[in-house]
Scaffold this motif. Structure first.
Motif, PDB file in Angstrom:
ATOM      1  N   SER A   1       5.681   4.157  -7.481  1.00  0.00           N
ATOM      2  CA  SER A   1       6.058   3.842  -7.832  1.00  0.00           C
ATOM      3  C   SER A   1       5.404   2.110  -8.261  1.00  0.00           C
ATOM      4  O   SER A   1       5.360   1.503  -7.057  1.00  0.00           O
ATOM      5  CB  SER A   1       6.353   3.927  -8.623  1.00  0.00           C
ATOM      6  N   PRO A   2       4.649   1.636  -9.477  1.00  0.00           N
ATOM      7  CA  PRO A   2       5.040   0.049  -9.450  1.00  0.00           C
ATOM      8  C   PRO A   2       6.103  -0.930  -9.255  1.00  0.00           C
ATOM      9  O   PRO A   2       6.017  -1.605  -8.797  1.00  0.00           O
ATOM     10  CB  PRO A   2       4.103   0.150 -10.866  1.00  0.00           C
ATOM     11  N   ALA A   3       7.224   0.068  -9.534  1.00  0.00           N
ATOM     12  CA  ALA A   3       8.648  -0.044  -9.445  1.00  0.00           C
ATOM     13  C   ALA A   3       8.672  -0.759  -8.386  1.00  0.00           C
ATOM     14  O   ALA A   3       9.528  -1.284  -7.816  1.00  0.00           O
ATOM     15  CB  ALA A   3       9.212   0.417 -10.377  1.00  0.00           C
ATOM     16  N   ASP A   4       8.151   0.613  -7.361  1.00  0.00           N
ATOM     17  CA  ASP A   4       8.475   0.572  -5.545  1.00  0.00           C
ATOM     18  C   ASP A   4       8.209  -0.412  -5.172  1.00  0.00           C
ATOM     19  O   ASP A   4       8.903  -1.148  -4.293  1.00  0.00           O
ATOM     20  CB  ASP A   4       8.405   2.104  -5.014  1.00  0.00           C
ATOM     21  N   ALA A   5       6.562  -0.713  -5.711  1.00  0.00           N
ATOM     22  CA  ALA A   5       6.274  -1.922  -4.823  1.00  0.00           C
ATOM     23  C   ALA A   5       6.876  -3.347  -5.429  1.00  0.00           C
ATOM     24  O   ALA A   5       6.550  -4.104  -4.704  1.00  0.00           O
ATOM     25  CB  ALA A   5       4.472  -1.842  -5.377  1.00  0.00           C
ATOM     26  N   LYS A   6       7.291  -3.254  -6.050  1.00  0.00           N
ATOM     27  CA  LYS A   6       8.033  -4.525  -6.863  1.00  0.00           C
ATOM     28  C   LYS A   6       9.314  -4.962  -6.370  1.00  0.00           C
ATOM     29  O   LYS A   6       9.661  -5.930  -6.015  1.00  0.00           O
ATOM     30  CB  LYS A   6       8.194  -4.710  -8.505  1.00  0.00           C
ATOM     31  N   ARG A   7       9.990  -4.051  -5.647  1.00  0.00           N
ATOM     32  CA  ARG A   7      10.843  -3.909  -5.432  1.00  0.00           C
ATOM     33  C   ARG A   7      10.790  -4.334  -3.718  1.00  0.00           C
ATOM     34  O   ARG A   7      11.567  -5.294  -2.976  1.00  0.00           O
ATOM     35  CB  ARG A   7      12.194  -2.857  -4.975  1.00  0.00           C
ATOM     36  N   VAL A   8       9.683  -4.039  -3.399  1.00  0.00           N
ATOM     37  CA  VAL A   8       9.745  -4.396  -1.782  1.00  0.00           C
ATOM     38  C   VAL A   8       8.692  -6.257  -1.856  1.00  0.00           C
ATOM     39  O   VAL A   8       9.698  -6.598  -0.869  1.00  0.00           O
ATOM     40  CB  VAL A   8       8.295  -3.306  -0.985  1.00  0.00           C
ATOM     41  N   ALA A   9       7.729  -5.862  -3.065  1.00  0.00           N
ATOM     42  CA  ALA A   9       7.604  -7.495  -2.713  1.00  0.00           C
ATOM     43  C   ALA A   9       9.004  -8.544  -3.189  1.00  0.00           C
ATOM     44  O   ALA A   9       8.663  -9.495  -2.899  1.00  0.00           O
ATOM     45  CB  ALA A   9       7.106  -7.565  -3.590  1.00  0.00           C
ATOM     46  N   THR A  10       9.575  -8.564  -4.074  1.00  0.00           N
ATOM     47  CA  THR A  10      10.740  -9.271  -4.556  1.00  0.00           C
ATOM     48  C   THR A  10      11.660  -9.274  -2.746  1.00  0.00           C
ATOM     49  O   THR A  10      11.966 -10.740  -2.756  1.00  0.00           O
ATOM     50  CB  THR A  10      11.600  -8.424  -5.832  1.00  0.00           C
TER      51      THR A  10
ATOM     52  N   ASN B   1       0.903  -1.041  -0.414  1.00  0.00           N
ATOM     53  CA  ASN B   1      -0.185   0.405  -0.121  1.00  0.00           C
ATOM     54  C   ASN B   1       0.746   1.046   0.182  1.00  0.00           C
ATOM     55  O   ASN B   1       2.047   1.201  -0.032  1.00  0.00           O
ATOM     56  CB  ASN B   1      -1.075  -0.185   1.360  1.00  0.00           C
ATOM     57  N   CYS B   2      -0.390   1.949  -0.312  1.00  0.00           N
ATOM     58  CA  CYS B   2       0.806   3.536  -0.459  1.00  0.00           C
ATOM     59  C   CYS B   2       2.181   3.440  -0.764  1.00  0.00           C
ATOM     60  O   CYS B   2       2.884   3.820  -0.839  1.00  0.00           O
ATOM     61  CB  CYS B   2       0.775   4.362   0.786  1.00  0.00           C
ATOM     62  N   ALA B   3       2.613   3.047  -2.158  1.00  0.00           N
ATOM     63  CA  ALA B   3       3.122   2.458  -3.187  1.00  0.00           C
ATOM     64  C   ALA B   3       3.584   4.339  -4.243  1.00  0.00           C
ATOM     65  O   ALA B   3       2.611   4.121  -4.419  1.00  0.00           O
ATOM     66  CB  ALA B   3       2.922   1.781  -3.851  1.00  0.00           C
TER      67      ALA B   3
ATOM     68  N   HIS C   1      -0.851  -4.135  -5.794  1.00  0.00           N
ATOM     69  CA  HIS C   1      -0.571  -2.110  -5.077  1.00  0.00           C
ATOM     70  C   HIS C   1      -0.927  -1.708  -4.888  1.00  0.00           C
ATOM     71  O   HIS C   1      -1.774  -1.149  -5.723  1.00  0.00           O
ATOM     72  CB  HIS C   1       1.259  -1.909  -5.703  1.00  0.00           C
ATOM     73  N   VAL C   2      -1.215  -0.345  -4.009  1.00  0.00           N
ATOM     74  CA  VAL C   2      -2.038   0.671  -4.259  1.00  0.00           C
ATOM     75  C   VAL C   2      -1.339   1.994  -4.066  1.00  0.00           C
ATOM     76  O   VAL C   2      -0.388   1.939  -3.573  1.00  0.00           O
ATOM     77  CB  VAL C   2      -3.189   0.800  -2.859  1.00  0.00           C
ATOM     78  N   PRO C   3      -1.611   2.892  -5.132  1.00  0.00           N
ATOM     79  CA  PRO C   3      -0.305   3.939  -4.944  1.00  0.00           C
ATOM     80  C   PRO C   3      -0.734   5.267  -3.780  1.00  0.00           C
ATOM     81  O   PRO C   3      -2.103   5.027  -2.983  1.00  0.00           O
ATOM     82  CB  PRO C   3      -0.648   4.595  -6.359  1.00  0.00           C
ATOM     83  N   VAL C   4       0.087   6.208  -3.209  1.00  0.00           N
ATOM     84  CA  VAL C   4      -0.237   6.938  -2.592  1.00  0.00           C
ATOM     85  C   VAL C   4      -2.080   8.511  -3.467  1.00  0.00           C
ATOM     86  O   VAL C   4      -0.691   8.010  -4.762  1.00  0.00           O
ATOM     87  CB  VAL C   4       0.924   7.896  -2.563  1.00  0.00           C
ATOM     88  N   ASP C   5      -3.013   8.232  -2.665  1.00  0.00           N
ATOM     89  CA  ASP C   5      -3.649   8.616  -3.095  1.00  0.00           C
ATOM     90  C   ASP C   5      -4.173   9.116  -2.049  1.00  0.00           C
ATOM     91  O   ASP C   5      -4.872   9.215  -1.572  1.00  0.00           O
ATOM     92  CB  ASP C   5      -4.824   7.612  -3.298  1.00  0.00           C
ATOM     93  N   SER C   6      -4.376  10.372  -1.804  1.00  0.00           N
ATOM     94  CA  SER C   6      -4.802  11.582  -1.241  1.00  0.00           C
ATOM     95  C   SER C   6      -6.922  11.699  -1.073  1.00  0.00           C
ATOM     96  O   SER C   6      -6.943  11.651  -0.501  1.00  0.00           O
ATOM     97  CB  SER C   6      -4.442  12.935  -1.672  1.00  0.00           C
ATOM     98  N   LEU C   7      -6.770  11.350  -2.234  1.00  0.00           N
ATOM     99  CA  LEU C   7      -8.684  10.719  -2.461  1.00  0.00           C
ATOM    100  C   LEU C   7      -8.252   9.617  -1.194  1.00  0.00           C
ATOM    101  O   LEU C   7     -10.165   9.416  -0.569  1.00  0.00           O
ATOM    102  CB  LEU C   7      -8.770   9.932  -3.758  1.00  0.00           C
ATOM    103  N   ILE C   8      -7.842   8.785  -0.884  1.00  0.00           N
ATOM    104  CA  ILE C   8      -8.075   7.110  -0.391  1.00  0.00           C
ATOM    105  C   ILE C   8      -8.063   8.063   0.881  1.00  0.00           C
ATOM    106  O   ILE C   8     -10.231   7.983   2.090  1.00  0.00           O
ATOM    107  CB  ILE C   8      -7.282   6.343   0.211  1.00  0.00           C
ATOM    108  N   GLU C   9      -7.204   9.291   1.834  1.00  0.00           N
ATOM    109  CA  GLU C   9      -7.992   9.507   3.277  1.00  0.00           C
ATOM    110  C   GLU C   9      -9.112  10.419   3.355  1.00  0.00           C
ATOM    111  O   GLU C   9      -9.683  10.509   4.143  1.00  0.00           O
ATOM    112  CB  GLU C   9      -6.401  10.835   3.214  1.00  0.00           C
ATOM    113  N   LYS C  10      -9.207  10.971   2.079  1.00  0.00           N
ATOM    114  CA  LYS C  10     -10.189  12.136   2.160  1.00  0.00           C
ATOM    115  C   LYS C  10     -11.542  10.955   1.686  1.00  0.00           C
ATOM    116  O   LYS C  10     -12.583  11.527   3.024  1.00  0.00           O
ATOM    117  CB  LYS C  10     -10.685  13.055   0.976  1.00  0.00           C
TER     118      LYS C  10
END
Length: 261
Positions: A174-183, A170-172, A202-211
């Motif tokens: 970028s997709p590449a960052d999420a993939k590095r975490v998973a790997t 969550n809060c990635a 993954h789920v990207p950082v998104d201010s709409l989620i907090e709203k």
């Protein structure tokens, strides 16, 4: 019915929000979903959904209601069992009370998925939920402390049972960052532990989620066209890919495994 336990090594990673929105995504895909608040210390699901429950699982344990009587239909296509704070008390019930609760549980049929939103951390109650569930989804973020805690709960689970685990980042950024975490986490799991860790998305950082959290409305309802909402839907699809849920209720079996009876 499949049981999916959503858990994390630490709080604040979006576990409860993801539990709700994954449930909505599954419901939109035609699955019948029951959401159970498994945080024994602080029940959050009903708060996130803007629902004030008249009854909780405490009422069932104390014999005031049946489980079917406390199930809350939500406006979002899934049902809720609120306030599971007292579920650990099941282990202390007498045989007569335990049989009655199990009958209630077995009577809850027709659901495809039970999603349990656990508390954070590696406490005994969390581990019991995780070991009892059919599927386990670990939620983490790229933050170093979150990764350390995610590794801790993975290690704790696999030390007791070699079961396949799933990972959502969550809060990635970028997709590449999420993939590095998973790997990174999968590599440690494969190397040092007897288990597997499947990356479901993954789920990207998104201010709409907090709203949406502040509005007490699910993100998929308020912002269905957002990139983050689409990512949640894709993760939900991967979670159920290739699975054919058994419509015979397994909630009783789940609770028997949970309390050791």
């Amino acid at each position: 019915m499949r049981t999916l336990c959503v858990t994390s090594g630490k709080g604040g990673v979006g576990k409860t929000t993801l539990s709700i929105n994954l449930g909505i995504a599954l419901a939109r895909a035609g699955r019948k979903v029951l959401l159970l608040d498994g945080d024994l210390g602080l029940a959050n699901l009903n708060v996130m959904l803007g629902i004030i429950p008249k009854h909780t699982i405490h009422d069932v344990i104390r014999g005031h209601k049946t489980l079917a009587q406390i199930v809350i239909p939500t406006p979002y296509g899934l049902d809720l069992i609120a306030g599971a704070n007292g579920i650990a008390e099941l282990a202390d019930l007498g045989e007569r009370e335990r049989v009655q609760v199990m009958r209630d549980l077995e009577a809850l049929n027709g659901y495809d998925f039970l999603i349990i939103d656990t508390g954070a951390g590696i406490g005994d109650n969390v581990v019991r939920f995780v070991l009892a569930a059919d599927d386990v989804l670990i939620v983490t973020t790229p933050h170093p402390t979150s990764l350390t805690d995610a590794y801790g709960i993975i290690k704790t689970i696999l030390a007791q049972e070699a079961k396949p685990l799933k990972l959502l980042v969550n809060c990635a950024p970028s997709p590449a960052d999420a993939k590095r975490v998973a790997t990174r986490l999968a590599g440690v799991t494969d190397r040092f532990m007897n288990g597997t860790l499947e990356f479901v998305g993954h789920v990207p950082v998104d201010s709409l989620i907090e709203k949406s959290i502040l509005a007490q409305k699910p993100h998929l309802i308020l912002n269905p066209g957002s990139t983050s909402a689409r990512c949640i839907e894709q993760a939900a699809t991967r979670l159920v890919n290739g699975q054919t849920p058994n419509l015979t209720s397994s909630l009783g079996r789940f609770l028997k495994r949970l309390i050791g009876h």
